[in-house]
Design a protein around this motif. Structure first.
Motif, short mmCIF file in Angstrom:
data_model
loop_
_atom_site.label_atom_id
_atom_site.label_comp_id
_atom_site.label_asym_id
_atom_site.label_seq_id
_atom_site.Cartn_x
_atom_site.Cartn_y
_atom_site.Cartn_z
N HIS A 183 -8.76 -2.70 4.45
CA HIS A 183 -8.88 -3.56 5.36
C HIS A 183 -7.52 -3.83 6.42
O HIS A 183 -7.42 -4.13 7.38
CB HIS A 183 -7.65 -4.62 4.09
N SER A 217 -8.10 -0.38 0.36
CA SER A 217 -6.48 -0.93 1.40
C SER A 217 -7.21 -0.33 3.12
O SER A 217 -7.21 -0.91 3.79
CB SER A 217 -5.79 -0.11 0.63
N PRO A 232 -3.60 5.06 -0.93
CA PRO A 232 -4.09 4.01 -0.70
C PRO A 232 -5.66 4.30 -1.27
O PRO A 232 -6.02 5.12 -0.81
CB PRO A 232 -3.86 3.88 0.55
N LYS A 267 6.06 -4.09 -2.24
CA LYS A 267 5.43 -4.58 -2.10
C LYS A 267 5.60 -6.19 -2.80
O LYS A 267 4.75 -7.17 -1.75
CB LYS A 267 3.84 -3.91 -2.71
N GLY A 282 -4.85 -7.65 -6.42
CA GLY A 282 -3.71 -7.23 -5.81
C GLY A 282 -3.49 -6.71 -8.12
O GLY A 282 -3.12 -7.02 -8.67
#
Length: 578
Positions: A446, A443, A439, A182, A428
């Protein structure tokens, strides 16, 4: 601690995020709206970041949503760290279900994120230690002995099974790799690879994954061999049965395994990954005032070693090839096999640096004195060059780097600590590995918003296409104009995104003022020869003016006295002076 060339984006970001309201306490200077042309001197930037006003604002952001913790003692903060480490699973569950609650806001604080990630990594290191704890006092099974649970069991099935600690380690590695992926996606490959800690993390996790993959491959092969035995062999003991070679191999003890066996490769890679894992502790050392300068010195030392390695490899290769060419024809005709092969030449020269090689390495069994004397000379020159010259040069370089850090330890440490804090300022990375794999509802929220936005954009673009599609010629013209409009909109949107934020505008002005003030102070401290001449001329002119004023005043005074004496009928003026 920063390149000595142009200011890096990381340093700019550090300055932008360091303060929002410190403008009143910053060094005075001109208030300019233009972007500053900052000098490439890293020391000036470090001094700015280490400024008390900047550090004060960084501390405010560091303890965001934890205002009461900032004034607490070190003992209370240590208790908070221990509590977070012990209650990390419960805190993660609470954040999953209530990310916007008071607990979620507290966990999003940079300090809490740092503590959570540090606690997670310490737990990971404890798992590595616990996984090897059964071998601390030595193994019970010798390499040439096989032990199974029952007579029909394949020995390799028992040795390749994963324990529960290894499964937890794999879960932690998966979580850390997901976090690194990520971060790589967010920052981009170029910016991600510029930070050596990211390269170390990615390499460490890649080695862990390769080790477990090789181990899993060995387990699959052993399981297939066990499946063959269960289906094809009908006996009470495998030692009484003749097995195919590809199945028989998995019943051998460790001393008969091939050098390329997947389990051996897995164990070697796992050992390297464990070493890299413990070196990762150095990343959090700048948070401490005592260990921070030591970590910075260690980093500088590593850089010096890499510079030194260029010269070292050049000299080492020259003597290794030369000694091998000299003794390659004498395999079996020497006192020991040193220098007879490239591998032996490498081993002999490498360990001679530490004094572990013998002088007899150049002695021949034959009476070839010329070759033997050349060997003595080359081996002596090598030891003098490597041990006396190059190693002492490396020690001097390391000492110089350490002295540079020690002379400016406070600024260096505060700058390194600010870089560490900066990595936790962004949004984050609230939950540490392995809890970051799962998650959160936020999450999903979004993700749904992103999908709905994409659908709205798609529907809007289709509607525009239908409205613009009147006829073929007009449609082509409209499509062309539409594409231009989209390009213009994208450019305008990008220009909006690229506009400097309030943080950036304030910090650009502060940096400009700081640099300008430093330049003015420097100019005021330096007095050149021309300025000295001007000062001398001003003093001389002032002296002449004072003398002229004095003579003029004396004349006026004598004239007034003469007038007064005439009126009072006193003696002449000369008598008055007498």
């Amino acid at each position: 601690m920063g390149d000595h060339g142009a200011t890096s984006p990381l340093q700019w970001t550090l300055c932008w995020k360091a303060t929002d309201t410190a403008e009143a306490g910053a060094p005075s200077g001109r208030h300019l709206d233009t972007a500053p042309a900052v000098s490439g001197d890293a020391a000036l930037l470090q001094s700015f970041v280490a400024h008390p006003n900047c550090q004060q604002q960084l501390l405010t952001i560091w303890y965001e949503n934890l205002s009461g913790l900032r004034e607490q003692t070190i003992a209370v903060k240590c208790l908070v760290v221990v509590a977070v480490a012990l209650g990390l699973p419960l805190l993660a569950v609470g954040y999953w279900f209530a990310p916007c609650s008071r607990l979620g806001n507290a966990l999003r604080s940079p300090f809490m994120k740092f503590v959570a990630h540090a606690a997670s990594f310490i737990i990971f290191l404890c798992l590595l230690l616990f996984n090897a704890s059964d071998r601390f006092e030595g193994i019970r099974t010798m390499p040439n002995v096989t032990v199974t649970d029952h007579p029909m069991q394949i020995y390799r099935v028992k040795t390749t099974e994963f324990s529960w600690t290894e499964i937890l380690i794999m879960v932690w590695v998966t979580g850390m790799m997901w976090s690194e992926c990520k971060e790589l996606w967010t920052e981009g490959p170029r910016e991600y690879s510029q930070q050596l800690w990211n390269v170390l993390d990615f390499g460490m996790l890649s080695i862990f994954i390769a080790a477990f993959t090789a181990r899993f491959f060995a387990f699959l092969q052993a399981t297939r061999a066990q499946q063959y035995v269960n289906e094809k062999i009908h006996a009470t003991d495998l030692s009484l049965v003749t097995l195919p070679p590809e199945v028989k191999y998995f019943t051998y003890a460790r001393d008969k395994w091939l050098p390329s066996d997947p389990q051996l490769i897995s164990e070697g890679l796992y050992a390297i990954a464990v070493v890299l894992s413990f070196t990762r502790i150095a990343y959090i050392l700048p948070a401490n005032e005592s260990f921070g300068p030591l970590q910075i010195s260690l980093g500088r030392t590593v850089k010096d070693i890499f510079k030194f390695m260029v010269l070292f490899i050049m000299v080492f290769l020259a003597f290794m090839i030369g000694m091998f060419i000299l003794y390659s024809y004498y395999l079996g005709a020497k006192v020991n096999p040193a220098f007879t092969t490239v591998e032996e030449s490498f081993k002999t020269l490498f360990w001679s640096i530490f004094g572990l090689s013998e002088v007899s390495s150049v002695v021949l069994k034959y009476n070839h004195k010329f070759i033997e004397n050349i060997g003595y000379v080359l081996y002596g020159i090598y030891n003098v060059t490597m041990v006396v010259v190059l190693l002492n040069m490396l020690i001097a370089m390391i000492n110089s780097s350490y002295q540079e850090i020690e002379d400016d330890a406070d600024v260096e440490w505060k700058f390194a600590r600010s870089k560490l804090w900066l990595s936790y300022f962004d949004n984050g990375k609230t939950l540490p590995p392995p809890f970051s794999i799962v998650p959160t509802p936020k999450s999903f929220y979004h993700l749904i918003r992103w999908i709905v936005g994409m659908l709205h954009c798609r529907r809007r673009s289709l509607k525009k296409d239908v409205e613009l599609g009147m006829d073929s010629s007009k449609s082509r013209l409209n499509l062309f104009t539409q594409s231009n409009l989209r390009i213009a909109e994208s450019h305008s949107f990008n220009s909006i995104l690229n506009q400097p934020t309030r943080y950036q505008q304030i910090m650009k002005r502060l940096i400009k003022r700081y640099v300008l003030k430093a330049q003015v102070d420097k100019e005021n401290d330096e007095v050149n020869e021309g300025e000295l001449k001007e000062i001398k001329q001003d003093i001389s002119s002032l002296r002449y003016e004072l003398l002229e004023d004095k003579s003029r005043a004396t004349e006026e005074l004598s004239f007034l006295i003469q007038k007064l004496s005439e009126k009072l009928k006193l003696g002449p003026t000369t008598r008055f002076y007498e």
